[in-house]
Design an enzyme around this catalytic site. Sequence first.
Site, mmCIF file in Angstrom:
data_model
loop_
_atom_site.group_PDB
_atom_site.id
_atom_site.type_symbol
_atom_site.label_atom_id
_atom_site.label_comp_id
_atom_site.label_asym_id
_atom_site.label_seq_id
_atom_site.Cartn_x
_atom_site.Cartn_y
_atom_site.Cartn_z
ATOM 1 N N SER A 121 -9.734 -0.673 7.276
ATOM 2 C CA SER A 121 -9.212 -0.537 5.913
ATOM 3 C C SER A 121 -8.510 -1.745 5.316
ATOM 4 O O SER A 121 -8.258 -1.761 4.116
ATOM 5 C CB SER A 121 -8.253 0.650 5.843
ATOM 6 O OG SER A 121 -8.983 1.818 5.620
ATOM 7 N N LYS A 143 0.856 -1.202 0.000
ATOM 8 C CA LYS A 143 0.000 0.000 0.000
ATOM 9 C C LYS A 143 0.886 1.244 0.000
ATOM 10 O O LYS A 143 1.933 1.261 0.666
ATOM 11 C CB LYS A 143 -0.896 -0.037 1.234
ATOM 12 C CG LYS A 143 -1.939 1.068 1.312
ATOM 13 C CD LYS A 143 -2.836 0.883 2.531
ATOM 14 C CE LYS A 143 -3.912 1.929 2.645
ATOM 15 N NZ LYS A 143 -4.814 1.709 3.796
ATOM 16 N N SER A 194 -9.741 1.617 2.974
ATOM 17 C CA SER A 194 -8.909 2.372 2.074
ATOM 18 C C SER A 194 -7.876 1.531 1.316
ATOM 19 O O SER A 194 -7.291 2.018 0.349
ATOM 20 C CB SER A 194 -8.164 3.451 2.861
ATOM 21 O OG SER A 194 -7.331 2.866 3.829
HETATM 22 N N1 GLN Z 1 -13.225 3.907 6.610
HETATM 23 C C1 GLN Z 1 -12.489 4.332 7.737
HETATM 24 C C2 GLN Z 1 -12.104 5.781 7.621
HETATM 25 O O1 GLN Z 1 -12.287 6.356 6.575
HETATM 26 C C3 GLN Z 1 -11.310 3.449 7.970
HETATM 27 C C4 GLN Z 1 -10.100 3.859 7.267
HETATM 28 C C5 GLN Z 1 -8.904 3.049 7.642
HETATM 29 O O2 GLN Z 1 -8.985 2.024 8.313
HETATM 30 N N2 GLN Z 1 -7.759 3.554 7.260
HETATM 31 O O3 GLN Z 1 -11.639 6.361 8.564
#
Ligand code: GLN
Length: 485
Positions: free
Chosen positions: A169, A70, A145
């Site tokens: 994410s 990532k 994400s």
């Molecule tokens: N969807 C969550 C957010 O936007 C989780 C994101 C993540 O785990 N990086 O904060």
Amino acid sequence: MNTYAFTSIQSLKDALTKKTLSSKELLELSYTRFNQYDSLLGSSLEIFEEDTVDKRTSVGLLGSIPGLIKDNISQKGRLLTCGSKILQGYKATFDATVTQRLQAAGAVIIGRANMDEFAMGSTTETSAYKKTLNPWDQSRVPGGSSGGSAAAVAAGLVSWALGSDTGGSVRQPAGFCGIVGMKPTYGLVSRFGLVAYASSLDQIGPLTRTVYDNALVLSAIAGHDSHDSTTHVRSSEDYTTNLTGSLPEGFTLGVIDNALEAPGFDYEVYEALNKSLHEFERLGARIKRIKIPVMDQRDTMASAYFMISRAEAASNLARFDGVRYGYRSEQSQTLNDMYQNSRNQGFGLEVKSRILIGNYVLSAGHADEFYKSAKIVQAYMREELLKAFKEVDLLFMPTAPASAFPFGAYYDNPIQVDLQDYFTAPANITGIPALAVPCGFTSANLPISFQLMGPDFSEAALYQAAYAYEQATPWHTMHPPLYKG
Ligand code: GLN
């Protein structure tokens, strides 16, 4: 060669050892598949030139196995953008600990995976660079994400990828794409070299097509690191040793009944989850239905995650000011203008809104009301979840309330996207590990996933239970038809 596209790491290693497959052929296969599919799928931000890829060794836990990282995890000398324009052109000056450990384990890192900007989102749509499609249905999001990581693994372009999980994410995109995703215990995997979103919640975790492969990648990256003082002083463990295909004697799985009553919960997901519970029973598990009162406080829980993540994000992202990293606005007259314009032009809308909210909840006069209350809810949630593990070995929950949704589904209603985190954020808020496992398909052929959660450092137990379930079910053998060629 494409016959190897969906082969597990476990079997690839076998083929490499028996020399029915060479390291070079395996690497070529990944390149061919990225060439063939990724201009449309959009899982990667960059695939490295083959002659620049480090292919030091074919021995080691992940010897010669190509994978993707990532783009918020540092790889020395490579671009590191976090999916943001503000880091356009920025090159990492050192390797993250996980990058180093993967290389030491012989893994071949072939690129950078697309992601929501600074890991803020649940769809990968907030990336400043490109859209990533869900390999099962190209009109739908891959989740986020870590959507690029999940899509690449599900589509058989690589057999492992790293993601980061702050509120879901790794697990939610793994769930949307029909693969396995682990959010380790806070402090099991070093965050050194991970660009921080919300430091007290962030953990790096693997995405793979099988449970065994996931355990293998975690074994390679986990363990104490003197560069990250929040890592636990434990020696690293081989997480594959417990994978026998059976559950431990007297295994009790707790179902958080009131979580399954959550409004907006999709019926097909609900049904698939119930079938999975029957499968666990058939494997010898005792199912215990419990209630965790805090799970009824949907708004309170969502707000706690909302406050803590925004507050920490605002502090962490203050360093991107146009001076040291990445993008600098050229039209400014004064230093202040330069800060303002660089940030204004460099950050996308979602990130800006989180920075604003974060600074607000931390500001004088509001910090007690918002941030400190959220920390109280956090402590309370941890207490309640840990109490549950006195009665059961592991907990069972959905990964997401529904399967992958179409692009743009929530443009008018961003709060709905935040509710994606309802099932996943509790593991981040409390620090405990959680593993997303595929458990079926909807009538529209979209993957469904459940999540197992355990007490701190119970990763080995999570893998053992998930492996027993996986081996008794066909889901890990199913792959997106569009990518089978
Ligand atoms: N969807 C969550 C957010 O936007 C989780 C994101 C993540 O785990 N990086 O904060």
